[in-house]
Design an enzyme around this catalytic site. Structure first.
Site, mmCIF file in Angstrom:
data_model
loop_
_atom_site.group_PDB
_atom_site.id
_atom_site.type_symbol
_atom_site.label_atom_id
_atom_site.label_comp_id
_atom_site.label_asym_id
_atom_site.label_seq_id
_atom_site.Cartn_x
_atom_site.Cartn_y
_atom_site.Cartn_z
ATOM 1 N N LYS A 25 2.387 6.486 -6.276
ATOM 2 C CA LYS A 25 2.314 7.349 -4.982
ATOM 3 C C LYS A 25 3.361 8.492 -4.857
ATOM 4 C CE LYS A 25 -0.148 4.294 -1.744
ATOM 5 N NZ LYS A 25 0.153 3.549 -0.404
ATOM 6 N N ASP A 69 -4.073 16.248 9.185
ATOM 7 C CA ASP A 69 -4.670 15.333 8.516
ATOM 8 C C ASP A 69 -5.836 15.680 7.924
ATOM 9 O OD1 ASP A 69 -4.667 11.859 8.896
ATOM 10 O OD2 ASP A 69 -6.404 12.732 7.964
ATOM 11 N N GLY A 127 4.789 7.479 3.013
ATOM 12 C CA GLY A 127 3.501 7.089 2.594
ATOM 13 C C GLY A 127 3.656 6.563 1.240
ATOM 14 N N ALA A 128 4.746 6.927 0.445
ATOM 15 C CA ALA A 128 4.681 6.314 -0.850
ATOM 16 C C ALA A 128 5.180 4.947 -1.087
ATOM 17 C CB ALA A 128 5.350 7.262 -1.813
ATOM 18 N N LYS A 160 6.116 -12.400 4.022
ATOM 19 C CA LYS A 160 4.875 -11.636 4.589
ATOM 20 C C LYS A 160 4.103 -11.276 3.295
ATOM 21 C CE LYS A 160 5.000 -6.983 5.567
ATOM 22 N NZ LYS A 160 5.137 -5.870 6.534
HETATM 23 N N1 LIG Z 1 7.167 2.710 4.068
HETATM 24 C C1 LIG Z 1 6.557 1.639 4.751
HETATM 25 O O1 LIG Z 1 7.343 0.859 5.124
HETATM 26 C C2 LIG Z 1 5.103 1.603 5.064
HETATM 27 C C3 LIG Z 1 4.614 0.760 5.768
HETATM 28 C C4 LIG Z 1 3.405 0.742 6.305
HETATM 29 C C5 LIG Z 1 2.284 1.578 5.634
HETATM 30 N N2 LIG Z 1 2.960 2.538 4.344
HETATM 31 C C6 LIG Z 1 2.279 3.588 3.846
HETATM 32 O O2 LIG Z 1 2.047 4.507 4.772
HETATM 33 C C7 LIG Z 1 0.578 5.299 4.437
HETATM 34 C C8 LIG Z 1 -0.262 5.214 5.738
HETATM 35 O O3 LIG Z 1 -0.457 4.059 6.156
HETATM 36 P P1 LIG Z 1 -1.501 4.010 7.446
HETATM 37 O O4 LIG Z 1 -1.573 2.416 7.888
HETATM 38 O O5 LIG Z 1 -1.229 4.909 8.732
HETATM 39 O O6 LIG Z 1 -2.834 4.452 6.715
HETATM 40 P P2 LIG Z 1 -4.003 4.967 7.348
HETATM 41 O O7 LIG Z 1 -5.057 4.878 6.596
HETATM 42 O O8 LIG Z 1 -4.448 4.458 8.792
HETATM 43 O O9 LIG Z 1 -3.904 6.543 7.704
HETATM 44 C C9 LIG Z 1 -3.487 7.507 6.462
HETATM 45 C C10 LIG Z 1 -3.898 9.046 7.094
HETATM 46 O O10 LIG Z 1 -3.601 9.744 5.988
HETATM 47 C C11 LIG Z 1 -4.724 10.796 6.023
HETATM 48 N N3 LIG Z 1 -4.660 11.270 4.712
HETATM 49 C C12 LIG Z 1 -5.003 10.608 3.316
HETATM 50 N N4 LIG Z 1 -4.741 11.593 2.384
HETATM 51 C C13 LIG Z 1 -4.167 12.713 2.790
HETATM 52 C C14 LIG Z 1 -3.746 14.105 2.249
HETATM 53 N N5 LIG Z 1 -3.811 14.211 1.159
HETATM 54 N N6 LIG Z 1 -3.458 14.930 3.251
HETATM 55 C C15 LIG Z 1 -3.472 14.582 4.659
HETATM 56 N N7 LIG Z 1 -3.785 13.741 5.151
HETATM 57 C C16 LIG Z 1 -3.974 12.747 4.387
HETATM 58 C C17 LIG Z 1 -6.056 10.030 6.108
HETATM 59 O O11 LIG Z 1 -7.112 10.645 6.540
HETATM 60 C C18 LIG Z 1 -5.694 8.818 7.263
HETATM 61 O O12 LIG Z 1 -5.629 9.306 8.354
HETATM 62 C C19 LIG Z 1 0.022 4.437 3.472
HETATM 63 O O13 LIG Z 1 0.322 4.773 2.178
HETATM 64 C C20 LIG Z 1 0.666 3.021 3.393
HETATM 65 O O14 LIG Z 1 0.783 2.433 2.385
HETATM 66 C C21 LIG Z 1 4.476 2.626 4.108
#
Ligand SMILES: NC(=O)c1ccc[n+]([C@@H]2O[C@H](COP(=O)([O-])OP(=O)(O)OC[C@H]3O[C@@H](n4cnc5c(N)ncnc54)[C@H](O)[C@@H]3O)[C@@H](O)[C@H]2O)c1
Length: 341
Positions: A229, A161, A223-224, A69
């Site tokens: 992160k 959010d 998220g991390a 991927k």
């Molecule tokens: N662990 C995994 O398998 C996995 C998979 C995909 C994505 N992720 C991670 O998950 C996170 C979210 O991905 P996504 O695709 O939903 O992103 P996204 O950009 O669609 O959503 C992130 C949201 O977080 C909000 N946000 C940012 N900082 C914030 C804070 N300090 N407090 C509150 N809200 C806050 C933003 O406004 C946004 O709505 C990213 O860090 C991504 O790298 C992890």
């Protein structure tokens, strides 16, 4: 022929139940040592990053499959109308290396991430968990809710959010799905009496403080997933029973990466892996008031099982476009490989 599969094809065949089942099998294979998976590698860019994730699973639906991927994370993309995460997946036959499919991986990423959230909740949250709090209402939040609802009877959704309009939109979406008690609010209010917290922000400093964590909470810390992160006050990690997806990845890029680097916690503070929970080799929640935490960085095995499930279903339904990518090889020889899958 190898199949070119668009997001539309993949969406048509992949439902949440099938993906949760596949991802649970992926974690079982990981727990049983049937996964060959180097840690993902990162290409760091000024505005985001790319990750190359590749691996092999043995004995999934009676087959061995490998693949790659190629996926980005660009946190500022939503401000220009693009998704943060976009991905492509190549599926291959491990015996000959022949490509089986070249497919969209964005929807697969969303679904396999939501499904991992559901598997973690299934094994770690209290049986009666019904109140869920979301921190971060982006793209991944939608599939987390969709999948977690399959394993627990969710009656209340609270969502925080930074972008209030996104939180409102998500709360509206949750009520449309049938969770009548859904509301956007502040973080403190969201966590009041919460049974499950799903954290899904790209934050690089703790957002959730330890005093907000109620007894008995299960946290899906998703998220991390890159070095530096961090979403949670490290004191939460000291209090929680911590489970990871994979030590190499989580120690480098998961929620534990910063507290480990600062020697605030150590490897002995990790209770085990989700794969170990699925195979039963690791103890999960012991008491109702335990705080449990699943630190997800995302494993290629989640993508492989989801992609291979989609590939099989698309093939059965005649979806996708055949791609003759090796013109030098007589078609019949390739067809012999494709027939095996
Ligand atoms: N662990 C995994 O398998 C996995 C998979 C995909 C994505 N992720 C991670 O998950 C996170 C979210 O991905 P996504 O695709 O939903 O992103 P996204 O950009 O669609 O959503 C992130 C949201 O977080 C909000 N946000 C940012 N900082 C914030 C804070 N300090 N407090 C509150 N809200 C806050 C933003 O406004 C946004 O709505 C990213 O860090 C991504 O790298 C992890």
């Amino acid at each position: 022929m190898s199949l070119l599969l668009s997001e539309e094809d993949v969406r048509e065949v992949l439902g949440a139940d099938a993906v949760i089942e596949a991802v649970e099998e992926g974690f079982r294979a990981y727990g049983e040592g049937r996964v060959n998976m180097p840690p993902k590698s990162y290409l760091l860019l000024d505005d985001g990053d790319f990750r190359a994730m590749y691996g092999e699973i043995k004995g999934f639906l009676g087959h061995d499959v490998c693949g790659l991927k190629w996926v980005n994370v660009h946190p500022n993309n939503p401000s220009i109308g693009l998704p943060t995460v976009m991905a492509k997946i190549l599926l291959n036959d491990p015996v000959t290396g022949v490509e089986l499919a070249d497919m969209d991986g964005s929807f697969i990423t969303d679904m396999r991430t939501g499904a991992a959230g559901a598997v973690a909740v299934k094994y770690l949250a209290r049986e009666d968990a019904s109140n869920i709090a979301f921190m971060g209402a982006g793209r991944q939040a939608t599939t987390q809710l969709e999948c977690i609802r399959r394993v627990r009877n969710i009656l209340r959704v609270r969502v925080y959010d930074l972008d209030e309009s996104r939180a409102e939109e998500f709360a509206h979406h949750a009520s449309e799905l049938g969770v009548a008690d859904s509301m956007a609010c502040g973080l403190e209010e969201a966590l009041e009496d919460a049974d499950i917290l799903v954290s899904l922000t790209p934050s690089r400093k703790p957002v959730v403080s330890a005093d907000l964590i109620p007894d008995g909470l299960h946290i899906n810390a998703f998220g991390a997933d890159a070095q530096g992160k961090q979403e949670l006050d490290p004191a939460i990690l000291r209090r929680a029973r911590i489970y990871i997806d994979d030590w190499e990845q989580a120690s480098h890029s998961g929620e534990i990466n910063v507290p480990l680097g600062e020697d605030y916690i150590s490897k002995s503070d990790i209770s085990g892996s989700l794969g170990g929970l699925v195979t039963g080799s690791v103890e999960g929640r012991v008491a109702n008031d335990d705080v449990t935490l699943f630190d997800s960085t995302g494993l290629i095995v989640q993508d492989l099982v989801t992609a291979y499930t989609a590939y099989r279903l698309c093939k059965m339904r005649g979806l996708g476009v055949g791609k003759q990518f090796l013109s030098r090889v007589p078609g019949g020889m390739l067809e012999d490989v494709y027939k095996r899958f």
